[in-house]
Motif scaffolding. Structure first.
Motif, PDB file in Angstrom:
ATOM      1  N   PRO A 183      46.821   5.549 -77.396  1.00  7.98           N
ATOM      2  CA  PRO A 183      46.541   4.381 -76.550  1.00  7.98           C
ATOM      3  C   PRO A 183      47.808   3.849 -75.890  1.00  7.98           C
ATOM      4  CG  PRO A 183      46.383   3.797 -78.875  1.00  7.98           C
ATOM      5  CD  PRO A 183      46.634   5.263 -78.828  1.00  7.98           C
ATOM      6  N   PHE A 184      47.733   3.587 -74.598  1.00  7.72           N
ATOM      7  CA  PHE A 184      48.923   3.128 -73.878  1.00  7.72           C
ATOM      8  C   PHE A 184      48.533   2.263 -72.686  1.00  7.72           C
ATOM      9  CE2 PHE A 184      47.532   6.654 -71.343  1.00  7.72           C
ATOM     10  CZ  PHE A 184      47.936   6.362 -70.050  1.00  7.72           C
ATOM     11  N   SER A 185      49.524   1.553 -72.179  1.00  5.93           N
ATOM     12  CA  SER A 185      49.387   0.865 -70.903  1.00  5.93           C
ATOM     13  C   SER A 185      50.686   1.097 -70.133  1.00  5.93           C
ATOM     14  CB  SER A 185      49.105  -0.624 -71.106  1.00  5.93           C
ATOM     15  OG  SER A 185      50.018  -1.174 -72.002  1.00  5.93           O
ATOM     16  N   ILE A 186      50.651   0.804 -68.841  1.00  4.70           N
ATOM     17  CA  ILE A 186      51.823   1.034 -67.987  1.00  4.70           C
ATOM     18  C   ILE A 186      52.419  -0.317 -67.604  1.00  4.70           C
ATOM     19  CG2 ILE A 186      52.637   1.978 -65.789  1.00  4.70           C
ATOM     20  CD1 ILE A 186      50.365   4.045 -65.984  1.00  4.70           C
ATOM     21  N   VAL A 187      53.742  -0.427 -67.759  1.00  2.00           N
ATOM     22  CA  VAL A 187      54.453  -1.656 -67.428  1.00  2.00           C
ATOM     23  C   VAL A 187      55.402  -1.385 -66.268  1.00  2.00           C
ATOM     24  CG1 VAL A 187      56.026  -3.438 -68.284  1.00  2.00           C
ATOM     25  CG2 VAL A 187      54.342  -2.427 -69.833  1.00  2.00           C
ATOM     26  N   PHE A 188      55.168  -2.035 -65.146  1.00  4.91           N
ATOM     27  CA  PHE A 188      56.076  -1.924 -64.000  1.00  4.91           C
ATOM     28  C   PHE A 188      57.207  -2.927 -64.195  1.00  4.91           C
ATOM     29  CE2 PHE A 188      52.149  -0.199 -62.307  1.00  4.91           C
ATOM     30  CZ  PHE A 188      52.598   0.902 -61.582  1.00  4.91           C
ATOM     31  N   THR A 189      58.446  -2.434 -64.195  1.00  3.97           N
ATOM     32  CA  THR A 189      59.612  -3.303 -64.410  1.00  3.97           C
ATOM     33  C   THR A 189      60.313  -3.607 -63.084  1.00  3.97           C
ATOM     34  OG1 THR A 189      61.113  -1.421 -64.750  1.00  3.97           O
ATOM     35  CG2 THR A 189      59.977  -2.289 -66.700  1.00  3.97           C
ATOM     36  N   LYS A 190      61.195  -4.594 -63.140  1.00  8.09           N
ATOM     37  CA  LYS A 190      62.080  -4.953 -62.015  1.00  8.09           C
ATOM     38  C   LYS A 190      61.299  -5.338 -60.755  1.00  8.09           C
ATOM     39  CE  LYS A 190      65.434  -1.825 -64.080  1.00  8.09           C
ATOM     40  NZ  LYS A 190      66.457  -0.814 -63.967  1.00  8.09           N
ATOM     41  N   ASP A 218      57.344  10.967 -65.424  1.00  7.82           N
ATOM     42  CA  ASP A 218      56.500   9.892 -65.953  1.00  7.82           C
ATOM     43  C   ASP A 218      55.041  10.333 -66.005  1.00  7.82           C
ATOM     44  OD1 ASP A 218      58.570   8.017 -66.289  1.00  7.82           O
ATOM     45  OD2 ASP A 218      58.415   7.344 -64.213  1.00  7.82           O
ATOM     46  N   LEU A 219      54.570  10.947 -64.942  1.00  7.55           N
ATOM     47  CA  LEU A 219      53.168  11.368 -64.870  1.00  7.55           C
ATOM     48  C   LEU A 219      52.840  12.411 -65.929  1.00  7.55           C
ATOM     49  CD1 LEU A 219      52.924  11.569 -60.982  1.00  7.55           C
ATOM     50  CD2 LEU A 219      51.843   9.837 -62.429  1.00  7.55           C
ATOM     51  N   ASP A 220      53.749  13.350 -66.140  1.00  6.64           N
ATOM     52  CA  ASP A 220      53.546  14.369 -67.186  1.00  6.64           C
ATOM     53  C   ASP A 220      53.470  13.709 -68.562  1.00  6.64           C
ATOM     54  OD1 ASP A 220      53.590  16.372 -65.314  1.00  6.64           O
ATOM     55  OD2 ASP A 220      55.648  17.009 -65.725  1.00  6.64           O
ATOM     56  N   PHE A 221      54.368  12.746 -68.777  1.00  9.98           N
ATOM     57  CA  PHE A 221      54.396  12.044 -70.060  1.00  9.98           C
ATOM     58  C   PHE A 221      53.077  11.287 -70.277  1.00  9.98           C
ATOM     59  CE2 PHE A 221      55.356   8.495 -72.858  1.00  9.98           C
ATOM     60  CZ  PHE A 221      56.014   9.135 -73.899  1.00  9.98           C
ATOM     61  N   VAL A 254      54.333   2.121 -71.580  1.00  8.15           N
ATOM     62  CA  VAL A 254      55.143   3.074 -70.817  1.00  8.15           C
ATOM     63  C   VAL A 254      55.736   2.325 -69.629  1.00  8.15           C
ATOM     64  CG1 VAL A 254      55.188   5.258 -69.557  1.00  8.15           C
ATOM     65  CG2 VAL A 254      53.621   4.967 -71.493  1.00  8.15           C
ATOM     66  N   LEU A 255      57.059   2.206 -69.618  1.00 10.20           N
ATOM     67  CA  LEU A 255      57.727   1.455 -68.559  1.00 10.20           C
ATOM     68  C   LEU A 255      58.077   2.355 -67.384  1.00 10.20           C
ATOM     69  CD1 LEU A 255      57.935  -0.404 -71.049  1.00 10.20           C
ATOM     70  CD2 LEU A 255      60.197  -1.091 -70.233  1.00 10.20           C
ATOM     71  N   VAL A 256      57.775   1.884 -66.182  1.00 13.79           N
ATOM     72  CA  VAL A 256      58.168   2.595 -64.963  1.00 13.79           C
ATOM     73  C   VAL A 256      58.811   1.587 -64.010  1.00 13.79           C
ATOM     74  CG1 VAL A 256      56.433   4.425 -65.139  1.00 13.79           C
ATOM     75  CG2 VAL A 256      55.881   2.350 -63.888  1.00 13.79           C
ATOM     76  N   ASP A 257      59.797   2.046 -63.269  1.00 13.24           N
ATOM     77  CA  ASP A 257      60.515   1.197 -62.317  1.00 13.24           C
ATOM     78  C   ASP A 257      59.636   0.988 -61.088  1.00 13.24           C
ATOM     79  OD1 ASP A 257      62.302   0.142 -60.368  1.00 13.24           O
ATOM     80  OD2 ASP A 257      64.004   1.090 -61.364  1.00 13.24           O
TER      81      ASP A 257
END
Length: 197
Positions: free
Chosen positions: A136-143, A123-126, A111-114
């Motif tokens: 299963p997921f992980s969070i990816v901070f972009t930029k 994003d939080l709801d998702f 799950v990508l977040v800026d």
């Protein structure tokens, strides 16, 4: 892990059109224009593998990319693009949900977040829905290159605190930049480890 071969396989408008679920899949999702296609290109070291655009909402299909002839990267449509009609938004939501809930070979979702923005309710709801459905997921901070190190640290801290309001422990986090290649090795090592399980 070394990616020696990466090729576009197909775009699908329904789950049924997707390639046979006989290889592990790692999917990418996030708000429109968060940088999914750019991240995929960076991970594969291919400039134009996934089509990028400055226009939000460009990815409207499920796009499969075969990596090393062994597993798939999947570029999912972005969510939260306000300029789509209600009918189109519902269509995308149904397509994404169908894929996430019923794709048997999905190993993990990124799950990508800026990294420049505070936690957004969408994003939080998702993310919370992923938890409820056991995806299963992980969070990816972009930029991350757009921020000074202290800003990134502060933004990350805010995000972690917000996540801990809903989660007992924080999901796996990755910090990326398509400019500096930051996070590439970590994500590929993570995938390699999962592929061996």
């Amino acid at each position: 892990m070394v990616i020696t071969d990466a090729k576009f396989v197909k775009s699908s408008s329904t789950l049924q059109e997707c390639p046979s679920p006989n290889k592990p899949e790692y999917a990418f999702i996030g708000r429109s224009n968060v940088g999914k296609s750019s991240l995929l290109n960076m991970l594969c070291q291919r400039k134009n593998l996934a089509k990028t655009s400055g226009t939000p909402g460009k990815t409207r299909l499920i796009n499969h990319y075969l990596i090393n002839n062994q597993w798939y990267f999947v570029d999912l449509p972005g969510y939260g693009y306000a300029k789509l009609s209600k009918k189109e938004r519902l269509k995308f939501t149904n397509l994404i949900n169908d894929y996430l809930l019923h794709r048997s070979n999905l190993v993990s979702l990124f799950v990508l977040v800026d990294s420049r923005h505070p936690p957004m309710e969408q994003d939080l709801d998702f993310i919370n829905n992923l938890g409820k459905n056991g995806i299963p997921f992980s969070i990816v901070f972009t930029k991350t290159d757009k921020l000074k190190p202290m800003q990134l640290e502060n933004n990350t801290l805010v995000y972690k605190k917000r996540l801990l309001q809903d989660w007992a422990e924080i999901p796996q986090l990755f910090f990326t930049s398509v400019i500096t290649q930051k996070g590439r090795d970590e994500i590929l090592q993570f995938i390699e480890k999962l592929n061996k399980q």
